[in-house]
Design an enzyme around this catalytic site. Structure first.
Site, short mmCIF file in Angstrom:
data_model
loop_
_atom_site.label_atom_id
_atom_site.label_comp_id
_atom_site.label_asym_id
_atom_site.label_seq_id
_atom_site.Cartn_x
_atom_site.Cartn_y
_atom_site.Cartn_z
N LYS A 120 0.76 -1.44 0.11
CA LYS A 120 0.45 0.20 0.14
C LYS A 120 1.14 1.31 0.03
O LYS A 120 0.74 2.09 -0.48
CB LYS A 120 -0.69 -0.04 1.15
CG LYS A 120 -1.73 1.46 0.54
CD LYS A 120 -2.79 1.73 2.59
CE LYS A 120 -1.78 2.39 3.68
NZ LYS A 120 -2.42 3.43 4.58
N ASP A 138 -6.46 -0.25 0.62
CA ASP A 138 -6.09 0.16 1.79
C ASP A 138 -8.05 0.26 2.70
O ASP A 138 -8.31 -0.83 1.83
CB ASP A 138 -6.03 1.78 2.79
CG ASP A 138 -6.98 2.98 2.44
OD1 ASP A 138 -8.65 2.51 1.51
OD2 ASP A 138 -7.11 3.68 2.59
#
Length: 212
Positions: A120, A138
Site C-alpha cells: 500500500k 487500504d
C-alpha cells in the site's frame, strides 16, 4: 458487476470529487513516504499534526537521522505504534542514504524493501509522488470495492489485482483517491451514508442505510 456500470461509477466519482489527492500534507517524495509510513492505523489528521513540526526541522534522511531515535519518537508519540514506526523510519533513512543517494526510489521493489513499507505504501508513493497508474488498497478501498461489488476480493491483493484489470487506464491515476475519499466520507464503515451517495443506484450493497 458489469463493466459499463463500473465506468459509470468512475465517471460519477470523477465529477463529484473535484480534487482527488491525498489529505496528507507533504512537499517532497521523502515527506510523503514518511507521512504514509506514519498513517498506518492512524488518521491523516493526526499524521499532519505530527509531521508539521517535524518536517519544519527535519525533512530529509540526513536530518531525520541527526535527530536521533528518542527525539523522533517525541515528535510522533501521538500516533499509534510510534515506537515501531520510529525505528522503521530511522532504518529507512539510513538505507535511503547508503543505497539510494538520499532519494526515494521510483521503483516498487526498492520501496517495499524499506523497513515498514508494504504494497500500500509503495503504491501510494508511486502514484501520488511520481504519477504512476498504481492503485493502492487500504481499508477504505477494500470496504468500498467489496460493499459496492465494484471489485470484490477476500484480501487487499486480490482487490488490487481486480482493480488493475477492470479500471480503464484513463482512470487509474485518480481511482485510489476517489475510492478512499468516498470510503472516508460517504461509504463509511459502520453506517454508510447511502442517502447522500452519488453511486447509490449503481451499488450492489443489499443493506443500504438511509436517514429516517
Amino acid at each position: 458487476m458489469k463493466q459499463k456500470t463500473r465506468i459509470e461509477i468512475l465517471q460519477r466519482l470523477q465529477a463529484h470529487i473535484k480534487d482527488p489527492t491525498t489529505e496528507l500534507v507533504y512537499h517532497s517524495p521523502f515527506e510523503l513516504l514518511i507521512a504514509v509510513l506514519l498513517s498506518a492505523q492512524a488518521t491523516d489528521v493526526s499524521v499532519n499534526k505530527a509531521t508539521k513540526p517535524l518536517f519544519a526541522i527535519a525533512n530529509t534522511p540526513e536530518t531525520i537521522l541527526a535527530l536521533g531515535l528518542d527525539t523522533l519518537k517525541g515528535y510522533i508519540k501521538t500516533i499509534g505504534l510510534y515506537n515501531s514506526k520510529a525505528a522503521n523510519i530511522m532504518k529507512t533513512c539510513q538505507i535511503l542514504i547508503t543505497e539510494h543517494a538520499s532519494e526515494v526510489p521510483e521503483d516498487f521493489n526498492h520501496l517495499v524493501a524499506l523497513p515498514g513499507v508494504g504494497r500500500k505504501t509503495a503504491n501510494v508513493v508511486l502514484n501520488t509522488a511520481f504519477g504512476w497508474p498504481t492503485i493502492a488498497v487500504d481499508t477504505h478501498i477494500f470496504r468500498v470495492c467489496n460493499r459496492t461489488g465494484f471489485a470484490p476480493g477476500k484480501n487487499v491483493e486480490v482487490v488490487e489485482d481486480k482493480l488493475l484489470k477492470v479500471v480503464p487506464d484513463e482512470y487509474k491515476i485518480d481511482c485510489h483517491h476517489w475510492f478512499i475519499l468516498h470510503g472516508r466520507y460517504t461509504c463509511i464503515a459502520r453506517k454508510p451514508r447511502c442517502g447522500a451517495c452519488v453511486i447509490e443506484d449503481l451499488c450492489e450493497f443489499k443493506d443500504k442505510v438511509y436517514p429516517e
